[in-house]
Design a protein around this motif. Structure first.
Motif, short mmCIF file in Angstrom:
data_model
loop_
_atom_site.label_atom_id
_atom_site.label_comp_id
_atom_site.label_asym_id
_atom_site.label_seq_id
_atom_site.Cartn_x
_atom_site.Cartn_y
_atom_site.Cartn_z
N PHE A 72 4.96 2.67 5.01
CA PHE A 72 4.36 2.02 5.75
C PHE A 72 5.41 1.02 6.79
N GLU A 111 1.59 5.21 15.60
CA GLU A 111 1.82 5.70 13.97
C GLU A 111 2.22 4.33 13.21
N HIS A 112 1.38 4.81 11.95
CA HIS A 112 1.58 3.90 10.73
C HIS A 112 3.11 3.65 10.02
N TYR A 113 3.45 4.81 10.27
CA TYR A 113 4.98 5.03 9.29
C TYR A 113 6.22 4.99 9.92
N LEU A 124 -0.68 -2.88 6.58
CA LEU A 124 -1.01 -1.38 7.40
C LEU A 124 -1.33 -0.49 5.71
N LEU A 125 0.08 -0.56 4.67
CA LEU A 125 -0.06 -0.09 3.26
C LEU A 125 -1.95 -0.77 3.19
N ARG A 126 -2.30 -1.85 2.63
CA ARG A 126 -3.06 -2.47 2.29
C ARG A 126 -4.54 -2.76 3.17
N ILE A 127 -4.50 -1.71 3.96
CA ILE A 127 -5.62 -1.11 5.32
C ILE A 127 -5.80 0.10 4.77
N HIS A 128 -4.29 1.09 4.26
CA HIS A 128 -4.98 2.62 4.10
C HIS A 128 -5.60 2.43 2.91
N HIS A 129 -5.37 1.17 1.68
CA HIS A 129 -5.27 1.93 0.36
C HIS A 129 -6.63 1.41 0.32
N ASP A 130 -7.43 -0.21 0.56
CA ASP A 130 -8.14 -0.81 1.22
C ASP A 130 -9.19 0.70 1.36
N TYR A 131 -9.23 1.10 2.60
CA TYR A 131 -10.19 1.79 2.90
C TYR A 131 -10.90 2.75 2.72
#
Length: 77
Positions: A54, A1-3, A59-66
């Motif tokens: 997050f 879980e990322h959140y 984790l925010l950066r990974i989700h944002h850049d995906y």
């Protein structure tokens, strides 16, 4: 879980103060801190906010850049 997700109950003011406090510790731009659900109708016992963010800045950066789906699948809009 990322959140990290948690629920705060109480009056509207208590719920808003809890969100503001969480947002000060974990800014929206760095952790994606949001109110994912809320209800201010009815009695004080029924009022709540569900706060979600997050776990880490990374984790925010990974989700944002995906890449979004149509880019990943090579489709044109």
């Amino acid at each position: 879980e990322h959140y990290v997700v948690f629920k705060v109950t109480g009056s509207k003011e208590v719920c808003q103060a809890a969100f503001e406090s969480e947002r000060e510790k974990y800014p929206t731009g760095q952790y994606g801190t949001i109110v994912s659900d809320r209800n201010f109708e009815g009695s004080i016992e029924d009022c709540f906010v569900e706060i979600k963010r997050f776990k880490t800045k990374e984790l925010l950066r990974i989700h944002h850049d995906y890449p979004i789906t149509y880019v990943r699948e090579g489709k044109v809009l």
